[in-house]
Design a protein around this motif. Structure first.
Motif, PDB file in Angstrom:
ATOM      1  N   SER A 113      41.652  28.717  48.190  1.00 22.16           N
ATOM      2  CA  SER A 113      41.597  30.002  48.905  1.00 22.16           C
ATOM      3  C   SER A 113      42.939  30.707  48.791  1.00 22.16           C
ATOM      4  O   SER A 113      43.939  30.261  49.357  1.00 22.16           O
ATOM      5  CB  SER A 113      41.235  29.771  50.379  1.00 22.16           C
ATOM      6  OG  SER A 113      42.145  28.878  50.981  1.00 22.16           O
ATOM      7  N   PHE A 114      42.946  31.796  48.038  1.00 21.66           N
ATOM      8  CA  PHE A 114      44.108  32.668  47.908  1.00 21.66           C
ATOM      9  C   PHE A 114      43.650  34.100  48.156  1.00 21.66           C
ATOM     10  O   PHE A 114      42.503  34.460  47.864  1.00 21.66           O
ATOM     11  CB  PHE A 114      44.738  32.558  46.515  1.00 21.66           C
ATOM     12  CG  PHE A 114      45.363  31.225  46.223  1.00 21.66           C
ATOM     13  CD1 PHE A 114      46.625  30.913  46.709  1.00 21.66           C
ATOM     14  CD2 PHE A 114      44.692  30.279  45.460  1.00 21.66           C
ATOM     15  CE1 PHE A 114      47.200  29.682  46.441  1.00 21.66           C
ATOM     16  CE2 PHE A 114      45.260  29.050  45.188  1.00 21.66           C
ATOM     17  CZ  PHE A 114      46.512  28.743  45.679  1.00 21.66           C
ATOM     18  N   SER A 115      44.542  34.906  48.677  1.00 15.16           N
ATOM     19  CA  SER A 115      44.191  36.290  48.997  1.00 15.16           C
ATOM     20  C   SER A 115      44.568  37.277  47.905  1.00 15.16           C
ATOM     21  O   SER A 115      44.370  38.478  48.071  1.00 15.16           O
ATOM     22  CB  SER A 115      44.869  36.701  50.316  1.00 15.16           C
ATOM     23  OG  SER A 115      46.277  36.545  50.215  1.00 15.16           O
ATOM     24  N   ARG A 116      45.113  36.795  46.809  1.00 13.21           N
ATOM     25  CA  ARG A 116      45.500  37.689  45.712  1.00 13.21           C
ATOM     26  C   ARG A 116      44.258  38.311  45.080  1.00 13.21           C
ATOM     27  O   ARG A 116      43.265  37.623  44.836  1.00 13.21           O
ATOM     28  CB  ARG A 116      46.287  36.929  44.662  1.00 13.21           C
ATOM     29  CG  ARG A 116      47.595  36.330  45.153  1.00 13.21           C
ATOM     30  CD  ARG A 116      48.556  37.425  45.633  1.00 13.21           C
ATOM     31  NE  ARG A 116      49.798  36.903  46.137  1.00 13.21           N
ATOM     32  CZ  ARG A 116      50.889  36.708  45.402  1.00 13.21           C
ATOM     33  NH1 ARG A 116      50.858  36.997  44.095  1.00 13.21           N
ATOM     34  NH2 ARG A 116      51.990  36.236  45.946  1.00 13.21           N
ATOM     35  N   PRO A 117      44.292  39.621  44.792  1.00 17.43           N
ATOM     36  CA  PRO A 117      43.130  40.303  44.200  1.00 17.43           C
ATOM     37  C   PRO A 117      42.695  39.689  42.870  1.00 17.43           C
ATOM     38  O   PRO A 117      41.498  39.588  42.597  1.00 17.43           O
ATOM     39  CB  PRO A 117      43.626  41.744  44.008  1.00 17.43           C
ATOM     40  CG  PRO A 117      44.720  41.908  45.015  1.00 17.43           C
ATOM     41  CD  PRO A 117      45.375  40.576  45.123  1.00 17.43           C
ATOM     42  N   ALA A 118      43.664  39.264  42.052  1.00 28.36           N
ATOM     43  CA  ALA A 118      43.316  38.677  40.754  1.00 28.36           C
ATOM     44  C   ALA A 118      42.527  37.386  40.930  1.00 28.36           C
ATOM     45  O   ALA A 118      41.535  37.143  40.210  1.00 28.36           O
ATOM     46  CB  ALA A 118      44.593  38.419  39.953  1.00 28.36           C
ATOM     47  N   PHE A 119      42.955  36.561  41.886  1.00 28.61           N
ATOM     48  CA  PHE A 119      42.239  35.311  42.133  1.00 28.61           C
ATOM     49  C   PHE A 119      40.837  35.580  42.679  1.00 28.61           C
ATOM     50  O   PHE A 119      39.869  34.936  42.267  1.00 28.61           O
ATOM     51  CB  PHE A 119      43.022  34.444  43.122  1.00 28.61           C
ATOM     52  CG  PHE A 119      42.297  33.196  43.535  1.00 28.61           C
ATOM     53  CD1 PHE A 119      42.282  32.085  42.709  1.00 28.61           C
ATOM     54  CD2 PHE A 119      41.618  33.134  44.747  1.00 28.61           C
ATOM     55  CE1 PHE A 119      41.598  30.934  43.079  1.00 28.61           C
ATOM     56  CE2 PHE A 119      40.940  31.991  45.122  1.00 28.61           C
ATOM     57  CZ  PHE A 119      40.934  30.890  44.284  1.00 28.61           C
ATOM     58  N   LEU A 120      40.719  36.522  43.617  1.00 27.01           N
ATOM     59  CA  LEU A 120      39.415  36.845  44.180  1.00 27.01           C
ATOM     60  C   LEU A 120      38.471  37.400  43.115  1.00 27.01           C
ATOM     61  O   LEU A 120      37.270  37.102  43.120  1.00 27.01           O
ATOM     62  CB  LEU A 120      39.584  37.859  45.319  1.00 27.01           C
ATOM     63  CG  LEU A 120      40.343  37.351  46.554  1.00 27.01           C
ATOM     64  CD1 LEU A 120      40.546  38.476  47.561  1.00 27.01           C
ATOM     65  CD2 LEU A 120      39.612  36.180  47.191  1.00 27.01           C
ATOM     66  N   TYR A 121      39.026  38.180  42.183  1.00 24.76           N
ATOM     67  CA  TYR A 121      38.204  38.731  41.101  1.00 24.76           C
ATOM     68  C   TYR A 121      37.640  37.604  40.233  1.00 24.76           C
ATOM     69  O   TYR A 121      36.457  37.602  39.884  1.00 24.76           O
ATOM     70  CB  TYR A 121      39.049  39.681  40.249  1.00 24.76           C
ATOM     71  CG  TYR A 121      38.306  40.276  39.070  1.00 24.76           C
ATOM     72  CD1 TYR A 121      37.525  41.418  39.213  1.00 24.76           C
ATOM     73  CD2 TYR A 121      38.404  39.685  37.799  1.00 24.76           C
ATOM     74  CE1 TYR A 121      36.843  41.955  38.133  1.00 24.76           C
ATOM     75  CE2 TYR A 121      37.727  40.214  36.724  1.00 24.76           C
ATOM     76  CZ  TYR A 121      36.947  41.359  36.894  1.00 24.76           C
ATOM     77  OH  TYR A 121      36.273  41.883  35.820  1.00 24.76           O
ATOM     78  N   VAL A 122      38.508  36.626  39.906  1.00 24.54           N
ATOM     79  CA  VAL A 122      38.066  35.493  39.084  1.00 24.54           C
ATOM     80  C   VAL A 122      37.111  34.604  39.875  1.00 24.54           C
ATOM     81  O   VAL A 122      36.112  34.106  39.329  1.00 24.54           O
ATOM     82  CB  VAL A 122      39.288  34.686  38.595  1.00 24.54           C
ATOM     83  CG1 VAL A 122      38.840  33.431  37.862  1.00 24.54           C
ATOM     84  CG2 VAL A 122      40.157  35.541  37.681  1.00 24.54           C
ATOM     85  N   LYS A 123      37.377  34.403  41.161  1.00 25.12           N
ATOM     86  CA  LYS A 123      36.550  33.542  41.998  1.00 25.12           C
ATOM     87  C   LYS A 123      35.135  34.087  42.125  1.00 25.12           C
ATOM     88  O   LYS A 123      34.159  33.330  42.123  1.00 25.12           O
ATOM     89  CB  LYS A 123      37.194  33.414  43.384  1.00 25.12           C
ATOM     90  CG  LYS A 123      36.522  32.407  44.318  1.00 25.12           C
ATOM     91  CD  LYS A 123      37.224  32.384  45.661  1.00 25.12           C
ATOM     92  CE  LYS A 123      36.594  31.368  46.608  1.00 25.12           C
ATOM     93  NZ  LYS A 123      36.872  29.981  46.220  1.00 25.12           N
ATOM     94  N   TRP A 124      34.988  35.398  42.243  1.00 28.26           N
ATOM     95  CA  TRP A 124      33.673  36.020  42.370  1.00 28.26           C
ATOM     96  C   TRP A 124      32.891  35.969  41.056  1.00 28.26           C
ATOM     97  O   TRP A 124      31.677  36.096  41.063  1.00 28.26           O
ATOM     98  CB  TRP A 124      33.820  37.467  42.832  1.00 28.26           C
ATOM     99  CG  TRP A 124      34.311  37.595  44.244  1.00 28.26           C
ATOM    100  CD1 TRP A 124      34.168  36.671  45.246  1.00 28.26           C
ATOM    101  CD2 TRP A 124      35.046  38.685  44.808  1.00 28.26           C
ATOM    102  NE1 TRP A 124      34.769  37.119  46.400  1.00 28.26           N
ATOM    103  CE2 TRP A 124      35.312  38.358  46.165  1.00 28.26           C
ATOM    104  CE3 TRP A 124      35.512  39.909  44.308  1.00 28.26           C
ATOM    105  CZ2 TRP A 124      36.017  39.203  47.015  1.00 28.26           C
ATOM    106  CZ3 TRP A 124      36.202  40.754  45.157  1.00 28.26           C
ATOM    107  CH2 TRP A 124      36.453  40.403  46.492  1.00 28.26           C
ATOM    108  N   ARG A 125      33.593  35.788  39.960  1.00 24.04           N
ATOM    109  CA  ARG A 125      32.953  35.766  38.645  1.00 24.04           C
ATOM    110  C   ARG A 125      33.208  34.435  37.942  1.00 24.04           C
ATOM    111  O   ARG A 125      33.495  34.393  36.751  1.00 24.04           O
ATOM    112  CB  ARG A 125      33.475  36.926  37.791  1.00 24.04           C
ATOM    113  CG  ARG A 125      33.069  38.289  38.325  1.00 24.04           C
ATOM    114  CD  ARG A 125      33.933  39.396  37.762  1.00 24.04           C
ATOM    115  NE  ARG A 125      33.525  40.717  38.265  1.00 24.04           N
ATOM    116  CZ  ARG A 125      33.883  41.192  39.456  1.00 24.04           C
ATOM    117  NH1 ARG A 125      34.640  40.452  40.261  1.00 24.04           N
ATOM    118  NH2 ARG A 125      33.473  42.386  39.854  1.00 24.04           N
TER     119      ARG A 125
END
Length: 305
Positions: A113-125
């Protein structure tokens, strides 16, 4: 002393071969039955299925390589046999390492769990990202096959020109060293990716535990357990991956043992990775662990009857 070591190494190698086929075969059978029953298979199920199949081929290839070595030295094998053995090993080794790396990245993206936008983008895809990695590393496989095939062609030309036993042996030793160095070089990329996933997962776990301490929560919540389970699987993969690297270096180091023992030692160390890690995956995956408990329960009931 040489015959004693030879016997011990043979027993260990056979045990690793049987254990590796049982653990990987269990993963293949469990996921195949699940696929037939539900007419579908989860993304993680497909990864585990393909990983187990590639490892079964890798284990079989390593055993066949040893049997060929017992029959006669590789330096006197036909060019076609060397080509088939080498290229089959390259392909099975490639998928065994990359699929395990993709599995580690999958655990990391799903649990960390990280709040960085890049990580969230990869996590969702996550599926699209992992499929891209899998298709993209096919380029590495193609390039590796081309390089290995080039070395085989060069060795075969030198083999035809050389007529003495010593010249052919030295030619094969140079050829095998080049192939192993290529394998080490191409195997470093998935290792570094898996290492980065482990480090980031440790950072995520550390931040998660800090939040729990601030909120006065217990340390055994579901998120912590998921972190620890994934971390155990990924660290075990890295350690066994490292042992697989060691087997390459053992093959490169000149030994003073009786003929064949250095080759056996490298195979024993190398077989430890595809045989043991699959068993760890069975213990770490809920569906596989449940299926294993059912099988053991059936075996116990059969023994009582």
């Amino acid at each position: 002393m040489g015959s004693t070591l030879y016997s011990i190494f043979t027993i260990v190698m056979v045990a690793e071969f049987v254990f590796g086929n049982l653990s990987n075969g269990f993963i293949v059978l469990t996921n195949f039955i699940d696929w037939v029953r539900k007419r579908t298979l989860s993304f993680i199920g497909w990864i585990l299925l393909l990983l187990a199949i590639s490892r079964m081929f890798l284990i079989l290839e390593m055993l066949l390589a040893w049997l060929k070595y017992l029959q006669y030295s590789f330096s006197f094998m036909a060019g076609t046999e060397v080509r088939v053995i080498m290229l089959t090993w390259v392909v099975s080794n490639h998928f065994s390492l990359w699929l395990a790396t993709i599995l580690s990245i999958f655990y990391f993206l799903k649990i960390a769990s990280f709040s960085r936008p890049a990580f969230l983008y990869v996590k969702w895809r996550v599926k699209q990202v992992l499929l891209t990695i899998l298709l993209g590393n096919a380029i590495f496989l193609l390039f590796n096959i081309i390089q290995i095939n080039k070395h085989i062609e060069e060795w075969m030309c030198q083999y035809d020109r050389n007529t003495t036993w010593s010249s052919r042996m030295s030619g094969y030793e140079r050829f095998s060293e080049l192939v192993l160095l290529k394998m080490i070089m191409f195997s470093l990329i998935p290792f570094m990716m898996a290492l980065a996933s482990v480090i980031l997962l440790i950072i995520s776990l550390w931040k998660h535990l800090q939040k729990m301490q601030l909120n006065f929560r217990g340390e055994q919540d579901s998120s912590t357990k998921a972190h620890m389970n994934a971390l155990r699987i990924m660290v075990s993969f890295l350690l066994l991956y490292a042992s697989y690297f060691i087997s390459f270096f053992i093959s490169l180091i000149p030994m003073t043992h009786p003929k064949g023992l250095d080759h056996m030692l490298s195979l024993i160390v190398g077989l430890f990775y595809p045989s043991s890690h699959s068993f760890i995956l069975i213990l770490g995956h809920a569906n596989l662990r449940h299926a294993c408990h059912l099988v053991l329960r059936q075996l116990r009931c059969g023994q009582k009857q």
